[in-house]
Design a protein around this motif. Structure first.
Motif, PDB file in Angstrom:
ATOM      1  N   ALA A   1      12.594 -11.768  -1.713  1.00 58.91           N
ATOM      2  CA  ALA A   1      12.129 -11.243  -0.550  1.00 58.91           C
ATOM      3  C   ALA A   1      10.855 -10.339  -0.679  1.00 58.91           C
ATOM      4  N   TRP A   2      11.359  -9.230  -1.549  1.00 60.91           N
ATOM      5  CA  TRP A   2      10.405  -8.309  -1.856  1.00 60.91           C
ATOM      6  C   TRP A   2       9.085  -8.862  -2.792  1.00 60.91           C
ATOM      7  N   LEU A   3       9.326  -9.896  -3.595  1.00 60.12           N
ATOM      8  CA  LEU A   3       8.387 -10.622  -4.515  1.00 60.12           C
ATOM      9  C   LEU A   3       7.643 -11.281  -3.686  1.00 60.12           C
ATOM     10  N   ARG A   4       7.848 -12.138  -2.591  1.00 61.00           N
ATOM     11  CA  ARG A   4       7.013 -12.740  -1.869  1.00 61.00           C
ATOM     12  C   ARG A   4       6.239 -11.610  -0.838  1.00 61.00           C
ATOM     13  N   LEU A   5       7.040 -10.738  -0.468  1.00 60.56           N
ATOM     14  CA  LEU A   5       5.965  -9.595   0.450  1.00 60.56           C
ATOM     15  C   LEU A   5       4.906  -8.991  -0.484  1.00 60.56           C
ATOM     16  N   GLN A   6       5.196  -8.725  -1.826  1.00 63.79           N
ATOM     17  CA  GLN A   6       4.307  -8.064  -2.612  1.00 63.79           C
ATOM     18  C   GLN A   6       2.945  -9.056  -2.771  1.00 63.79           C
ATOM     19  N   ARG A   7       3.358 -10.262  -3.171  1.00 65.33           N
ATOM     20  CA  ARG A   7       2.300 -11.272  -3.259  1.00 65.33           C
ATOM     21  C   ARG A   7       1.663 -11.599  -2.162  1.00 65.33           C
ATOM     22  N   TRP A   8       2.069 -11.589  -0.742  1.00 64.38           N
ATOM     23  CA  TRP A   8       1.239 -11.566   0.361  1.00 64.38           C
ATOM     24  C   TRP A   8       0.491 -10.652   0.460  1.00 64.38           C
ATOM     25  N   PHE A   9       1.010  -9.286   0.206  1.00 65.35           N
ATOM     26  CA  PHE A   9       0.232  -8.052   0.376  1.00 65.35           C
ATOM     27  C   PHE A   9      -0.668  -7.937  -0.386  1.00 65.35           C
ATOM     28  N   MET A  10      -0.792  -8.266  -1.545  1.00 64.20           N
ATOM     29  CA  MET A  10      -1.926  -8.294  -2.666  1.00 64.20           C
ATOM     30  C   MET A  10      -3.092  -9.107  -2.199  1.00 64.20           C
ATOM     31  N   GLY A  11      -2.315 -10.463  -1.858  1.00 64.09           N
ATOM     32  CA  GLY A  11      -3.415 -11.391  -1.577  1.00 64.09           C
ATOM     33  C   GLY A  11      -4.076 -11.196  -0.382  1.00 64.09           C
TER      34      GLY A  11
END
Length: 211
Positions: free
Chosen positions: A184-194
């Motif tokens: 979940a943290w990995l997806r959150l980080q990816r969406w935040f970065m994008g």
């Protein structure tokens, strides 16, 4: 020489830009995870050389000439916006990846690592716009020694960027392991970065010339 408050303000600006995701951080993180921290630090040396090139151009006024030519500035602006937009799509598209997600990359030589780091930074729109439009605002011609002011601010920017990105390179493996255990943290980080990259792309494409 540069006034203390200008030096502090420029340092804080450089710190904020270094902490925000961008091409340098994405490349260095990916390289560090795939080939180890030593490869990441070697690549970091290449990005430092890119900053040195921009610093010398800015200090001797070449970037000011480029900024004064509307077509050259617009090419840089739209090219940078497209590049950031592509990076944002790579993160947000279905099946996209985070720079902290482990993946296989070819093992490159030190020479190639330095060259790729150099080219990544030389084509980095964040670096270009920092030196083109932001650095001159912290130089006071009335204080004299404009060249010395430029070189001092450039040295501060390079030092801050190397410190931040060097820390990311060293800690990339630990961060990757932490995120890998927490999808979940990995997806959150990816969406935040994008989202950040996409916002930067839109801002860069629509901003008006300041000069």
């Amino acid at each position: 020489m540069t006034l203390p408050h200008a030096t502090l303000g420029f340092s804080l600006l450089c710190l904020g830009m270094a902490l925000s995701p961008g091409p340098n951080m994405i490349y260095l993180t990916s390289r560090s995870i795939s080939q180890g921290p030593a490869a990441g630090l070697t690549s970091l040396a290449g990005t430092a050389l890119g900053f040195v090139v921009y610093a010398l151009l800015a200090a001797f006024g070449v970037t000011a000439l480029l900024f004064a030519v509307p077509l050259a500035y617009d090419v840089l602006r739209f090219g940078g916006a497209l590049y950031l937009g592509w990076l944002a799509w790579q993160a947000l598209k279905p099946g996209g990846h985070s720079p902290f997600a482990p993946r296989e990359l070819p093992k490159d030589s030190r020479r190639k690592l330095v060259t790729m780091g150099f080219m990544t930074n030389l084509l980095n729109p964040k670096a270009a716009l920092l030196y083109l439009s932001l650095l001159p605002q912290f130089i006071d011609p009335a204080a004299g020694h404009v060249l010395a002011q430029s070189l001092l601010l450039c040295a501060i920017q390079i030092a801050i960027s190397m410190l931040v990105n060097g820390s990311v390179v060293v800690l990339a493996g630990s961060i990757s392991g932490f995120l890998a255990r927490r999808p979940a943290w990995l997806r959150l980080q990816r969406w935040f970065m994008g989202s950040v990259l996409g916002g930067l792309a839109v801002h860069m494409a629509t901003q008006a010339r300041s000069r």
